[in-house]
Design a protein around this motif. Structure first.
Motif, short mmCIF file in Angstrom:
data_model
loop_
_atom_site.label_atom_id
_atom_site.label_comp_id
_atom_site.label_asym_id
_atom_site.label_seq_id
_atom_site.Cartn_x
_atom_site.Cartn_y
_atom_site.Cartn_z
N GLU A 44 0.83 -1.20 0.00
CA GLU A 44 0.00 0.00 0.00
C GLU A 44 0.87 1.26 0.00
OE1 GLU A 44 -3.49 2.32 2.54
OE2 GLU A 44 -2.47 0.59 3.45
N ILE A 45 1.92 1.25 0.82
CA ILE A 45 2.84 2.40 0.84
C ILE A 45 3.46 2.60 -0.54
CG2 ILE A 45 5.07 3.22 1.73
CD1 ILE A 45 4.27 2.14 4.43
N MET A 46 3.97 1.51 -1.09
CA MET A 46 4.61 1.59 -2.40
C MET A 46 3.65 2.16 -3.45
SD MET A 46 4.92 0.00 -5.57
CE MET A 46 3.91 -1.44 -5.26
N SER A 47 2.39 1.75 -3.39
CA SER A 47 1.41 2.16 -4.41
C SER A 47 0.99 3.63 -4.25
CB SER A 47 0.18 1.26 -4.36
OG SER A 47 -0.53 1.46 -3.14
N LYS A 48 1.15 4.18 -3.05
CA LYS A 48 0.70 5.56 -2.82
C LYS A 48 1.84 6.58 -2.95
CE LYS A 48 -3.52 4.71 -0.32
NZ LYS A 48 -4.37 5.03 0.82
N LEU A 49 3.07 6.11 -3.04
CA LEU A 49 4.19 7.03 -3.24
C LEU A 49 4.26 7.43 -4.70
CD1 LEU A 49 6.89 5.25 -1.05
CD2 LEU A 49 5.78 7.44 -0.55
N MET A 60 10.92 11.43 4.81
CA MET A 60 10.08 10.94 5.90
C MET A 60 8.82 11.81 6.03
SD MET A 60 11.43 8.16 6.99
CE MET A 60 11.84 7.91 5.25
N ASN A 61 8.91 13.07 5.67
CA ASN A 61 7.70 13.93 5.70
C ASN A 61 6.68 13.46 4.67
OD1 ASN A 61 8.59 15.54 7.77
ND2 ASN A 61 9.50 17.09 6.43
N ASP A 62 7.16 13.09 3.48
CA ASP A 62 6.24 12.56 2.45
C ASP A 62 5.61 11.25 2.93
OD1 ASP A 62 6.78 14.64 0.77
OD2 ASP A 62 8.14 13.54 -0.55
N LEU A 63 6.40 10.43 3.61
CA LEU A 63 5.89 9.16 4.12
C LEU A 63 4.82 9.41 5.19
CD1 LEU A 63 6.19 6.04 4.10
CD2 LEU A 63 7.95 6.30 5.88
N ARG A 64 5.09 10.36 6.08
CA ARG A 64 4.12 10.67 7.15
C ARG A 64 2.82 11.23 6.60
NH1 ARG A 64 8.94 12.80 9.54
NH2 ARG A 64 9.69 11.46 11.24
N ALA A 65 2.90 11.90 5.46
CA ALA A 65 1.72 12.58 4.89
C ALA A 65 0.76 11.62 4.18
CB ALA A 65 2.18 13.65 3.90
N LYS A 67 -2.06 9.00 3.39
CA LYS A 67 -3.30 8.52 4.03
C LYS A 67 -3.33 7.01 3.86
CE LYS A 67 -5.44 12.61 4.78
NZ LYS A 67 -4.25 13.45 4.77
N LEU A 68 -3.24 6.28 4.97
CA LEU A 68 -3.06 4.84 4.91
C LEU A 68 -4.09 4.09 5.74
CD1 LEU A 68 0.84 4.76 5.40
CD2 LEU A 68 -0.39 4.41 3.25
N SER A 69 -4.33 2.83 5.36
CA SER A 69 -5.15 1.92 6.16
C SER A 69 -4.37 1.53 7.42
CB SER A 69 -5.47 0.67 5.35
OG SER A 69 -4.26 -0.08 5.15
N ASP A 70 -4.98 0.73 8.28
CA ASP A 70 -4.28 0.26 9.48
C ASP A 70 -3.03 -0.53 9.10
OD1 ASP A 70 -6.21 1.44 11.00
OD2 ASP A 70 -7.25 -0.42 11.54
N GLY A 71 -3.16 -1.37 8.08
CA GLY A 71 -2.00 -2.17 7.65
C GLY A 71 -0.88 -1.30 7.10
N GLY A 72 -1.28 -0.30 6.32
CA GLY A 72 -0.28 0.62 5.79
C GLY A 72 0.38 1.44 6.88
N SER A 73 -0.40 1.80 7.90
CA SER A 73 0.14 2.58 9.02
C SER A 73 1.16 1.76 9.81
CB SER A 73 -1.00 3.03 9.95
OG SER A 73 -1.87 3.90 9.26
N LEU A 74 0.88 0.47 9.98
CA LEU A 74 1.85 -0.41 10.66
C LEU A 74 3.17 -0.47 9.89
CD1 LEU A 74 -0.35 -3.48 11.73
CD2 LEU A 74 0.87 -1.93 13.27
N ALA A 75 3.05 -0.61 8.58
CA ALA A 75 4.25 -0.66 7.75
C ALA A 75 5.02 0.65 7.83
CB ALA A 75 3.85 -0.96 6.30
N ARG A 76 4.29 1.76 7.83
CA ARG A 76 4.96 3.07 7.93
C ARG A 76 5.73 3.20 9.24
NH1 ARG A 76 1.28 8.02 6.75
NH2 ARG A 76 0.03 7.13 8.43
N PRO A 93 20.50 7.27 6.33
CA PRO A 93 19.58 6.42 5.57
C PRO A 93 18.81 7.18 4.50
CG PRO A 93 18.70 6.86 7.75
CD PRO A 93 20.08 7.43 7.73
N SER A 94 18.42 6.44 3.48
CA SER A 94 17.63 6.98 2.38
C SER A 94 16.58 5.95 2.01
CB SER A 94 18.57 7.26 1.20
OG SER A 94 17.88 7.45 0.01
N LEU A 95 15.32 6.38 1.90
CA LEU A 95 14.24 5.49 1.47
C LEU A 95 14.03 5.72 -0.02
CD1 LEU A 95 12.01 3.43 2.24
CD2 LEU A 95 10.49 5.39 2.58
N ASN A 96 14.22 4.68 -0.82
CA ASN A 96 14.14 4.81 -2.27
C ASN A 96 12.99 4.00 -2.84
OD1 ASN A 96 16.46 6.39 -2.26
ND2 ASN A 96 17.82 4.67 -2.60
#
Length: 232
Positions: A44-49, A60-65, A67-76, A93-96
């Motif tokens: 879900e995270i991958m699909s919304k980025l 990390m600000n983009d990641l925090r912004a 809107k995720l389901s409970d499962g996506g929030s756990l992954a975040r 670190p860098s998230l790519n």
């Protein structure tokens, strides 16, 4: 948890982050794995980025912004925690989000892109950390199952033709163009797939290193699927 990496003499498996940092590299040991089964919806995270380039760095600000389901929030929360632990330890670190890396096929007979087995080099003592959260995962290869490409006779001959300069300067030429960092698997070699969710620390070639550097490569991406990778 079953230790799926126990057959490899180059890998030490640990159970927490402090052990990941504290385990010594020496001799054949050049990879440490914090093995874990992650919970959460990383797809879900991958699909919304938003993919802006073939390799897009995600803040990390983009990641925090998102809107995720409970499962996506756990992954975040997992990603944010990993990012913070690494940053607190002094790493950068860098998230790519990766569609693909640049290819280097210009010469034909030798490749120096990240899809080629290679080692990382640094002038200072450092390590490479990585974790694949989604998509195809990186691979490592035991050093005795690999051969430095510059030592393969037909490749070396072509590199000497490419260099076309004094013999005394040839070794420097190989280093300057990073040819010496790249390896090919020997016949029968068995690369180790690093899997999803595990946090890895790999040995880098630097002056104070007590072990051989870890040979690794990026995987070829699966069609239509991006990778979500934390690396530093």
């Amino acid at each position: 948890m079953h230790n799926k990496f126990s057959d490899s003499k180059q890998i030490v498996v640990v159970s927490n982050f402090s052990q990941l940092l504290a385990t010594d590299f020496k001799g054949d040991i050049n990879a440490v794995c914090l093995q874990r089964d992650l919970i959460g919806d990383f797809k879900e995270i991958m699909s919304k980025l938003e993919l802006k380039e073939d390799l897009t760095e995600v803040s990390m600000n983009d990641l925090r912004a998102l809107k995720l389901s409970d499962g996506g929030s756990l992954a975040r929360e997992v990603i944010l925690s990993d990012f913070q632990l690494l940053a607190d330890s002094g790493a950068s670190p860098s998230l790519n989000l990766i569609k693909s890396y640049e290819r280097d096929e210009e010469l034909g007979f030798i490749s120096t892109d990240v899809y080629s087995f290679h080692v990382d080099r640094s002038p200072i003592g450092t390590d490479t950390f990585l974790c694949t959260y989604y998509g195809a995962a990186s691979e490592i290869l035991a050093n005795d199952q690999a051969e430095q490409k510059i030592l393969v006779p037909e490749i070396r001959k072509k590199l000497k033709e490419l260099h076309d300069g004094p013999e005394a300067e040839f070794e420097n030429f190989l280093i300057e163009h990073y040819f010496d960092l790249h390896y090919q698997a020997k016949p029968g070699a068995r690369p180790v797939n690093l899997g999803l969710g595990h946090l890895w620390r790999l040995a880098v070639d630097h002056p104070d290193q007590q072990c051989v550097p870890c040979i690794h490569r990026a995987p070829v991406e699966r069609d239509g699927e991006y990778r979500l990778l934390l690396i530093c």
